[in-house]
Design a protein around this motif. Structure first.
Motif, PDB file in Angstrom:
ATOM      1  N   GLU A   1       0.841  -1.191   0.000  1.00 18.89           N
ATOM      2  CA  GLU A   1       0.000   0.000   0.000  1.00 18.89           C
ATOM      3  C   GLU A   1       0.881   1.247   0.000  1.00 18.89           C
ATOM      4  OE1 GLU A   1      -3.713   0.371   2.554  1.00 18.89           O
ATOM      5  OE2 GLU A   1      -2.314   1.655   3.669  1.00 18.89           O
ATOM      6  N   PHE A   2       0.434   2.299  -0.713  1.00 18.08           N
ATOM      7  CA  PHE A   2       1.167   3.565  -0.699  1.00 18.08           C
ATOM      8  C   PHE A   2       0.172   4.725  -0.675  1.00 18.08           C
ATOM      9  CE2 PHE A   2       0.672   2.176  -5.072  1.00 18.08           C
ATOM     10  CZ  PHE A   2       0.207   3.304  -5.730  1.00 18.08           C
ATOM     11  N   ALA A   3       0.689   5.909  -0.379  1.00 19.17           N
ATOM     12  CA  ALA A   3      -0.173   7.081  -0.223  1.00 19.17           C
ATOM     13  C   ALA A   3      -0.988   7.336  -1.479  1.00 19.17           C
ATOM     14  CB  ALA A   3       0.674   8.305   0.106  1.00 19.17           C
ATOM     15  N   GLY A   4      -2.250   7.716  -1.297  1.00 20.26           N
ATOM     16  CA  GLY A   4      -3.126   7.985  -2.425  1.00 20.26           C
ATOM     17  C   GLY A   4      -2.914   9.370  -3.004  1.00 20.26           C
ATOM     18  N   TYR A   5      -3.828   9.773  -3.880  1.00 19.55           N
ATOM     19  CA  TYR A   5      -3.715  11.054  -4.573  1.00 19.55           C
ATOM     20  C   TYR A   5      -4.091  12.225  -3.667  1.00 19.55           C
ATOM     21  CZ  TYR A   5      -3.202   8.621  -9.023  1.00 19.55           C
ATOM     22  OH  TYR A   5      -2.734   7.840 -10.050  1.00 19.55           O
ATOM     23  N   HIS A   6      -3.421  13.342  -3.916  1.00 19.77           N
ATOM     24  CA  HIS A   6      -3.730  14.605  -3.246  1.00 19.77           C
ATOM     25  C   HIS A   6      -3.915  15.687  -4.301  1.00 19.77           C
ATOM     26  CE1 HIS A   6      -2.211  12.433   0.202  1.00 19.77           C
ATOM     27  NE2 HIS A   6      -2.470  13.449   1.003  1.00 19.77           N
ATOM     28  N   LEU A   7      -4.855  16.580  -4.044  1.00 16.64           N
ATOM     29  CA  LEU A   7      -4.962  17.815  -4.822  1.00 16.64           C
ATOM     30  C   LEU A   7      -4.091  18.840  -4.119  1.00 16.64           C
ATOM     31  CD1 LEU A   7      -6.702  19.242  -7.166  1.00 16.64           C
ATOM     32  CD2 LEU A   7      -7.965  20.244  -5.254  1.00 16.64           C
ATOM     33  N   TYR A   8      -3.208  19.503  -4.854  1.00 16.51           N
ATOM     34  CA  TYR A   8      -2.326  20.475  -4.218  1.00 16.51           C
ATOM     35  C   TYR A   8      -2.370  21.816  -4.955  1.00 16.51           C
ATOM     36  CZ  TYR A   8       1.167  19.486  -7.904  1.00 16.51           C
ATOM     37  OH  TYR A   8       1.806  19.353  -9.098  1.00 16.51           O
ATOM     38  N   TYR A   9      -2.153  22.879  -4.204  1.00 23.80           N
ATOM     39  CA  TYR A   9      -2.130  24.229  -4.766  1.00 23.80           C
ATOM     40  C   TYR A   9      -1.287  25.112  -3.857  1.00 23.80           C
ATOM     41  CZ  TYR A   9      -6.079  24.441  -1.484  1.00 23.80           C
ATOM     42  OH  TYR A   9      -6.881  24.323  -0.374  1.00 23.80           O
ATOM     43  N   PRO A  10      -0.798  26.259  -4.353  1.00 24.25           N
ATOM     44  CA  PRO A  10       0.127  27.083  -3.568  1.00 24.25           C
ATOM     45  C   PRO A  10      -0.515  27.638  -2.305  1.00 24.25           C
ATOM     46  CG  PRO A  10       0.188  27.694  -5.887  1.00 24.25           C
ATOM     47  CD  PRO A  10      -0.993  26.783  -5.716  1.00 24.25           C
ATOM     48  N   SER A  11       0.209  27.566  -1.212  1.00 18.97           N
ATOM     49  CA  SER A  11      -0.315  28.065   0.056  1.00 18.97           C
ATOM     50  C   SER A  11      -0.438  29.574   0.071  1.00 18.97           C
ATOM     51  CB  SER A  11       0.591  27.616   1.204  1.00 18.97           C
ATOM     52  OG  SER A  11       1.918  28.078   1.003  1.00 18.97           O
ATOM     53  N   ARG A  12       0.350  30.253  -0.779  1.00 19.76           N
ATOM     54  CA  ARG A  12       0.320  31.717  -0.772  1.00 19.76           C
ATOM     55  C   ARG A  12      -0.826  32.293  -1.595  1.00 19.76           C
ATOM     56  NH1 ARG A  12       1.850  33.859  -5.503  1.00 19.76           N
ATOM     57  NH2 ARG A  12       3.109  32.610  -6.955  1.00 19.76           N
ATOM     58  N   ARG A  13      -1.479  31.475  -2.365  1.00 22.88           N
ATOM     59  CA  ARG A  13      -2.493  31.981  -3.294  1.00 22.88           C
ATOM     60  C   ARG A  13      -3.863  32.085  -2.630  1.00 22.88           C
ATOM     61  NH1 ARG A  13      -2.480  29.706  -9.243  1.00 22.88           N
ATOM     62  NH2 ARG A  13      -0.640  31.033  -9.182  1.00 22.88           N
TER      63      ARG A  13
END
Length: 295
Positions: free
Chosen positions: A267-279
């Motif tokens: 098993e491995f980590a699934g998908y993440h949605l990511y975006y800039p923390s500064r935005r």
């Protein structure tokens, strides 16, 4: 600053980023000749050359590169704030650009977003399929989807799938001619279907059992740059495929594919949605995040 100067600076950013008058003009909806004239007029007013032009290409000068690095983020911030103000009095609208791998696009983004988009007719989603680690800020994406273990620290990451497994599969007909592998070392004797990554290398098969991890580089006659034809090739009996478990399960249950080395596929980590923390998040992006975060 006169408004035409601000517009010309925005045009300069487009040309410098695209390194092409043709591409920048298409992006801005103006003619190439008009855009070239605006750039020469801007350089004349500033008294400095910003672009180096040849018959085949255009690139920023040293002064132009400095202006691009300092100007582009500020123009983007202005555009984001104006968009945020517009959305504060309107329903979610605009284009949300997401970069992702094909598997996540097919199994997560499409099923979830196709259900909610009809509720927001002014919201448009653009999905860019890319197996590389795209810099979403540089390439002006609003968000990206990647496995949790490969995210950068300065990003906000929202889990959008459960943990995952890979599967190594082939048809019964293939195994009738080639004894199923019992250990990762046995893969060397098999025809394995490879995935070509954007940087040019082949995806290694990451295996692990009882704390012993291996990164196996396999060989075979077939190489593709997306997962769909890899599965199709496996179903055609052309070799072993290393694919996400969920895309192979139906074929396994139907008897079309046989799974091997299952204990070596952890098993491995699934998908993440990511975006800039500064935005500053727009209402449109907030709708997308909320739709994807549940699983």
């Amino acid at each position: 600053m006169p408004s035409e100067d601000l517009n010309d600076l925005a045009a300069f950013v487009a040309v410098a980023r695209e390194q092409s008058f043709t591409q920048a003009a298409r992006q801005m909806g103006v003619s190439q000749s008009a855009l070239s004239h605006r750039m020469r007029a801007l350089e004349t007013r500033l008294g400095v050359r910003l672009l180096t032009r040849t018959t085949r290409s255009v690139s920023p000068t040293t002064a132009g590169e400095r202006l691009l690095q300092h100007l582009a983020p500020r123009l983007e911030e202005i555009q984001e704030e104006l968009a945020f103000l517009r959305e504060s009095r309107e329903k979610p609208a605009g284009i949300i650009r997401i970069t992702t791998a094909e598997h996540a696009a097919n199994t997560i983004l499409w099923p979830k977003l196709s259900r909610i988009l009809p509720e927001y007719p002014d919201l448009q989603v653009e999905i860019n399929i890319n197996y590389g680690f795209t810099d979403i800020v540089t390439h002006r994406f609003d968000a990206g989807v990647r496995l949790g273990e490969s995210l950068e620290n300065d990003m906000i990451a929202v889990p959008i799938s459960a943990p995952m497994h890979m599967a190594i599969v082939a048809t019964n007909e293939y195994f009738a001619k080639n004894p199923p592998p019992l250990t990762p070392q046995d893969l060397a004797a098999h025809s394995c279907i490879n995935l070509r990554l954007p940087h040019g290398g082949l995806l290694p098969w990451e295996l692990e059992s009882a704390g012993h991890a291996l990164s196996v580089h396999v060989q075979g006659q077939w190489v593709f740059n997306s997962s769909t034809p890899i599965l199709r090739a496996a179903l055609a009996g052309l070799g072993l495929a290393y694919v996400p478990e969920d895309v192979a399960l139906e074929h396994i249950h139907q008897g079309h594919l046989q799974r091997v080395l299952e204990k070596w596929c952890p098993e491995f980590a699934g998908y993440h949605l990511y975006y800039p923390s500064r935005r500053q998040n727009s209402r449109a992006l907030a709708v997308i995040v909320e739709a994807l975060r549940t699983f």
